[in-house]
Scaffold this active site. Structure first.
Site, short mmCIF file in Angstrom:
data_model
loop_
_atom_site.label_atom_id
_atom_site.label_comp_id
_atom_site.label_asym_id
_atom_site.label_seq_id
_atom_site.Cartn_x
_atom_site.Cartn_y
_atom_site.Cartn_z
N GLU A 256 17.58 -87.76 83.50
CA GLU A 256 18.20 -86.89 82.48
C GLU A 256 19.56 -87.42 82.05
O GLU A 256 19.95 -87.27 80.89
CB GLU A 256 18.31 -85.45 82.99
CG GLU A 256 16.97 -84.80 83.37
CD GLU A 256 15.90 -84.91 82.28
OE1 GLU A 256 16.25 -84.98 81.09
OE2 GLU A 256 14.70 -84.96 82.63
N HIS A 259 18.98 -89.76 79.23
CA HIS A 259 18.87 -89.06 77.94
C HIS A 259 20.24 -88.58 77.45
O HIS A 259 20.60 -88.75 76.28
CB HIS A 259 17.96 -87.83 78.09
CG HIS A 259 16.49 -88.15 78.19
ND1 HIS A 259 15.82 -88.80 77.18
CD2 HIS A 259 15.57 -87.88 79.15
CE1 HIS A 259 14.53 -88.92 77.53
NE2 HIS A 259 14.36 -88.37 78.72
#
Lengths: 489, 489
Positions: A256, A259
């Site tokens: 994550e 991202h």
């Protein structure tokens, strides 16, 4: 005020409202009181109504007709705004509303069917979703390929034909590598033991910092599913912990962060414009997977992580080399999101083939379970024993996400290309990774790729960074070399 | 669909969007990364733009002209929607936009002036805010009283004349009570010591539960300033801690629970309609103050709190009676929000008189500091030594909130009436409060007042609950009896 300025002012407000709607989603998954779910549904629907009205506002068409691009940034903004406006205009409002209604319903029915291990209960609503998406695809494709029209929502410019060629090249070498690894007499030992939540979250925070996540413009919270949310100056991630599986917490966090770091690195001048977000799902996934796998699961970096784990939890029972093996070991399993680096793409390829067949009508929704189980047995060598481990495991199709799955593997392919290029440019990278310092690699990615946001198309974005056309070769070469070493092939 | 149904569907979406905007405010004060402030400003402005456009949508006028009320709920909805629509229509868009721009600027300049202890630096922008609000009030009043028109935003139906009479009756008895208490030889001893944050927050959570806060439809977080946010199924509160002042944490929590419990208790059938929120600032404050003071600072309840504190922190050095005295002791001070129950209203009355003079033009903004300090010396007997302890202590005027302050004291007056009525109906209340059980009182308030939301006007809401017209007598009687006992007057 020029037409371009008027258009961008309007767009800027729309993007700001889209950020608000996104943050409402973050709130729902992290801090929302459970009794607020019904009211939240009305709030989300009201926001969607506002956004849809703005995105289909006829003034956008007028402005686009009159606007002139003064530079390449303006040209890219106009291109992306026209693309979104045309897409909205092509789909009848009735169909868009019906899709929203049915997919909302279908998601609930999917969750119930999965809990009840009852594929048949899911078939009617899945058939309705497939029908509606096929109808939408026909409006979008205007005579072209229906699946390509859907794919275009997630990966502009990609086609089923090009992906089929790429995936066709991947599959035999991945299968061969998987078989060789699992057949090797040298099997890595898994990590065992229990690891406290406080220690896991402390290491997750260290990992986020190590990978360049900017906490002044983000935060980490716990959620059932890890995700990254938001763009610009407010990009939040979530993580989760399980006592016996700290790697899940660590590597989902790094994923994550990949991202989120992409969103955080985009040129602030692009904020609240169409250029101010990751350019496609595939390029987004290339960042998260590169952070997670090529960097985070490298021998050099796991050496540092081994030290952090030992300092936090005491002796893990594994020496650094064995620890590296434990992080990377292949294992039998049914679930895509839990798959290792080699087998992950096999899960995606299976879905890609099945969803194309659903959209072109050669596979009936009622036959999906049988087709899934047959293909799984072929590719993995053992049978699926229940739908929650098979065709009901993913939420995607229930909410109409056809054309999304291939972007996961495309992201891995792009990550392979980017990794090869940054290794070429950074011969001393491992020395830094051994110290837990990812900055040479993450800095390279920021400068070469992340800062440019949506300025170029997805493929051109990767090509600009690597100075080569993307292909599946580097990913395969990397995987074969890495796992040959671990499994002594 | 009838015109009424169309209107309510539209209104329901507007109310849902207003909840979203409110939650954005909650997010900003609790969890927002600090680097996100600038982007958040754009997001809030975009939401305000959406809400303003909806509230002034000409279709509302058409629907109102054609809608018919089938019952008293529909009649109340139409009355409140017409009220908001007419208000929006009366103020020129140019003026509304200028007010938004100037107050946003003024808030920052107020914060800087307060930090720099420089009243003169604040005068120009304060003068601009006063001018704009006076201009707005003239549009709203249409020949009537300008201050009343502003007051009407916060307390519909109240007038400066009625408040002046009420406050005129309060002031001499409050001054006399304060002088008698501070002049008494029997002075309560303050609580001393340091109290850990974990223990304070644990007790705050117990207090919220004891006062009926529903955690399935709310949550408590830390913030710089305590507040309650949201309506319906998602009503969140915040609290704060200081090691040497646990009462600040406890009673600000109970205060916010009073606001939140009111919102949570409103009939769910009113959710996302104009009836689905507390009816006025004054009635809202009556709930928070009644929870905090008449219940939370009662001898019976502080006995229970004393037990919880002793169990959490060990011996406080105060026996239950002395603990009750410490909770309620009067003290010299300059700051309204830190004032005790007796002197609090003196702070409000001072502001009420000064802000009326600013709005009717008899007090120039440049003269405010001098006027404030003179009145403070008269009412409190000691001089203000710097603006941050005087006329720059509150944010209200910088953001244009003229007519808001009196609702604090009106809330105390209403709380006095409600408390007298519930004591009349619940003779055994103290026995329950001694056990930390507030449910007889909070249940009475829920049934008699809170559930009705905005169905009746503010004064009628209180009169319905108490079966009497509200007046200042019960509050004064309560304060005089309570503090005579504590100070042995």
């Amino acid at each position: 005020m020029s037409a371009y300025d008027d258009l961008m002012d309007f767009q800027r407000e729309t993007e700001a409202l889209a950020q608000v709607a996104g943050r409402l989603g973050w709130d729902q998954e992290t801090v929302m009181p459970r009794g607020a779910a019904h009211q939240r549904g009305e709030e989300m629907a009201a926001m969607e109504g506002v956004l849809h009205a703005r995105r289909s506002d006829p003034r956008i068409g007028d402005w686009l007709d009159r606007a002139e691009a003064a530079d390449d940034v303006a040209a890219a903004n106009l291109r992306l705004i026209r693309r979104m406006f045309d897409r909205t205009a092509k789909v009848p409002a009735r169909l868009a509303a019906e899709l929203a209604r049915v997919t909302s319903l279908a998601q609930g029915q999917w969750a119930e069917a999965r809990a009840a291990e009852d594929f048949a209960a899911f078939v009617p609503v899945l058939a309705r979703v497939v029908d509606l998406r096929r109808e939408e695809a026909q409006h979008l494709a205007q005579g072209g390929d229906a699946y390509d029209a859907l794919l275009d929502d997630y990966e502009p410019g990609a086609t089923a034909e090009s992906l089929t060629a790429m995936f066709g090249a991947l599959r035999p070498r991945l299968l061969a590598l998987r078989d060789a690894a699992l057949g090797s007499p040298h099997q890595p030992v898994p990590l065992t033991g229990t690891f406290g939540e406080g220690g896991q979250l402390a290491i997750a925070t260290e990992l986020a910092t190590a990978f360049g996540y900017d906490f002044t413009r983000g935060r980490i919270d716990k959620a059932v599913h890890p995700f990254s949310s938001g763009s610009g100056a407010d990009v939040r991630i979530t993580t989760r912990t399980a006592p016996d599986d700290p790697f899940n917490c660590f590597y989902s966090t790094v994923h994550e962060v990949g991202h989120a770091a992409y969103e955080q690195a985009i040129d602030p001048a692009f904020a609240l414009t169409p250029l101010g977000q990751g350019v496609s799902m595939g390029v987004h996934e290339s960042q998260s997977r590169l952070y997670e796998n090529q960097l985070g699961r490298s021998r050099a970096f796991t050496g540092w992580l081994h030290g952090r784990m030992t300092a936090t939890f005491g002796d893990t029972g594994l020496e650094p080399d064995a620890f590296y093996g434990a992080v990377n070991r292949l294992h039998r399993g049914f679930i895509r999101t839990e798959a290792d680096e080699v087998q992950y793409n096999l899960h995606v390829l299976l879905r890609f083939d099945l969803e194309r067949a659903l959209i072109d009508g050669t596979l009936a929704p009622a036959e999906l379970e049988e087709a899934w189980n047959a293909r799984f047995l072929t590719d993995f060598g053992y049978p699926v024993d229940r739908p929650s481990k098979g065709c009901l495991q993913d939420v995607h199709w229930s909410v109409g996400l056809f054309g999304y799955f291939p972007t996961y593997t495309l992201g891995n392919v792009y990550a392979g290309c980017l990794h090869a290029a940054l290794r070429r440019d950074l011969p001393d990278l491992d020395a830094a990774l051994t110290r837990g310092d990812t900055s040479p690699a993450t800095g390279w990615l920021r400068e070469r790729l992340q800062r440019w946001g949506g300025l170029r198309g997805p493929r051109a974005t990767v090509a600009h960074a690597t100075e080569q056309e993307p292909s599946e070769g580097p990913l395969l070469d990397y995987l074969e070399a890495k796992f040959a070493a671990i499994y002594r092939l």
